[in-house]
Scaffold this motif. Sequence first.
Motif, PDB file in Angstrom:
ATOM      1  N   VAL A 129      57.169  54.896  12.162  1.00 25.69           N
ATOM      2  CA  VAL A 129      57.104  53.814  13.144  1.00 25.69           C
ATOM      3  C   VAL A 129      58.372  53.871  13.997  1.00 25.69           C
ATOM      4  O   VAL A 129      59.483  53.855  13.471  1.00 25.69           O
ATOM      5  CB  VAL A 129      56.974  52.435  12.467  1.00 25.69           C
ATOM      6  N   LYS A 130      58.169  53.960  15.303  1.00 25.88           N
ATOM      7  CA  LYS A 130      59.279  53.959  16.265  1.00 25.88           C
ATOM      8  C   LYS A 130      59.409  52.552  16.834  1.00 25.88           C
ATOM      9  O   LYS A 130      58.429  51.973  17.311  1.00 25.88           O
ATOM     10  CB  LYS A 130      59.002  54.949  17.398  1.00 25.88           C
ATOM     11  N   MET A 131      60.627  52.023  16.779  1.00 26.58           N
ATOM     12  CA  MET A 131      60.891  50.670  17.264  1.00 26.58           C
ATOM     13  C   MET A 131      62.105  50.688  18.188  1.00 26.58           C
ATOM     14  O   MET A 131      63.137  51.256  17.838  1.00 26.58           O
ATOM     15  CB  MET A 131      61.158  49.734  16.081  1.00 26.58           C
ATOM     16  N   ILE A 176      69.910  44.108  17.505  1.00 26.30           N
ATOM     17  CA  ILE A 176      69.958  45.185  16.501  1.00 26.30           C
ATOM     18  C   ILE A 176      70.518  44.696  15.169  1.00 26.30           C
ATOM     19  O   ILE A 176      69.973  45.005  14.110  1.00 26.30           O
ATOM     20  CB  ILE A 176      70.751  46.396  17.041  1.00 26.30           C
ATOM     21  N   ASP A 177      71.578  43.922  15.205  1.00 21.67           N
ATOM     22  CA  ASP A 177      72.161  43.427  13.957  1.00 21.67           C
ATOM     23  C   ASP A 177      71.176  42.553  13.180  1.00 21.67           C
ATOM     24  O   ASP A 177      71.123  42.608  11.946  1.00 21.67           O
ATOM     25  CB  ASP A 177      73.459  42.670  14.213  1.00 21.67           C
ATOM     26  N   PHE A 220      65.890  55.577  10.177  1.00 18.04           N
ATOM     27  CA  PHE A 220      66.633  56.511  11.020  1.00 18.04           C
ATOM     28  C   PHE A 220      66.970  55.828  12.341  1.00 18.04           C
ATOM     29  O   PHE A 220      66.263  54.926  12.778  1.00 18.04           O
ATOM     30  CB  PHE A 220      65.794  57.762  11.321  1.00 18.04           C
ATOM     31  N   ARG A 221      68.048  56.319  12.973  1.00 17.04           N
ATOM     32  CA  ARG A 221      68.473  55.807  14.279  1.00 17.04           C
ATOM     33  C   ARG A 221      68.612  56.982  15.230  1.00 17.04           C
ATOM     34  O   ARG A 221      69.184  58.019  14.869  1.00 17.04           O
ATOM     35  CB  ARG A 221      69.803  55.090  14.145  1.00 17.04           C
ATOM     36  N   SER A 226      69.485  51.904  20.333  1.00 19.90           N
ATOM     37  CA  SER A 226      68.541  50.798  20.205  1.00 19.90           C
ATOM     38  C   SER A 226      67.191  51.257  19.648  1.00 19.90           C
ATOM     39  O   SER A 226      66.309  50.441  19.408  1.00 19.90           O
ATOM     40  CB  SER A 226      68.337  50.100  21.546  1.00 19.90           C
ATOM     41  N   ILE A 227      67.032  52.575  19.418  1.00 17.10           N
ATOM     42  CA  ILE A 227      65.776  53.122  18.890  1.00 17.10           C
ATOM     43  C   ILE A 227      65.938  53.472  17.414  1.00 17.10           C
ATOM     44  O   ILE A 227      66.855  54.201  17.031  1.00 17.10           O
ATOM     45  CB  ILE A 227      65.325  54.368  19.682  1.00 17.10           C
ATOM     46  N   PHE A 228      65.019  52.939  16.608  1.00 17.01           N
ATOM     47  CA  PHE A 228      64.998  53.188  15.172  1.00 17.01           C
ATOM     48  C   PHE A 228      63.626  53.703  14.770  1.00 17.01           C
ATOM     49  O   PHE A 228      62.625  53.430  15.438  1.00 17.01           O
ATOM     50  CB  PHE A 228      65.277  51.895  14.396  1.00 17.01           C
ATOM     51  N   PHE A 229      63.599  54.422  13.661  1.00 15.25           N
ATOM     52  CA  PHE A 229      62.353  54.915  13.089  1.00 15.25           C
ATOM     53  C   PHE A 229      62.330  54.567  11.611  1.00 15.25           C
ATOM     54  O   PHE A 229      63.326  54.778  10.923  1.00 15.25           O
ATOM     55  CB  PHE A 229      62.248  56.447  13.201  1.00 15.25           C
ATOM     56  N   THR A 230      61.212  54.059  11.131  1.00 16.95           N
ATOM     57  CA  THR A 230      61.016  53.985   9.689  1.00 16.95           C
ATOM     58  C   THR A 230      60.103  55.140   9.314  1.00 16.95           C
ATOM     59  O   THR A 230      59.193  55.502  10.062  1.00 16.95           O
ATOM     60  CB  THR A 230      60.391  52.652   9.226  1.00 16.95           C
TER      61      THR A 230
END
Length: 98
Positions: free
Chosen positions: A6-8, A15-16, A41-42, A48-52
Amino acid sequence: MFARIVKMTFQPDKIDLFLENFHKNKMKIRNFEGCVSLELFRDKNDPSIFFTYSWWKTENDLEKYRNSDLFKTVWSDTKVLFSDKPEAWSIDKIESLH
């Protein structure tokens, strides 16, 4: 077994809050029936983009999680922090080079 990615993309000032919520709930997700692992992951170029990245035993296990109170709570707290629409993929491993 299969992986769910999942890309967020988050509002920079949120973010915090996302990280706090993730750390508060990560063990509950990891311990959910059928979840084999969960990683966060960042993006190196856009903070500002994270992945689970999670591994599930079966698609039914993922669906049980997605219909659970845990998911509904985590997702409702997370989606209000987005700056862009999330994207998700369910993938099967073809080969692993370990």
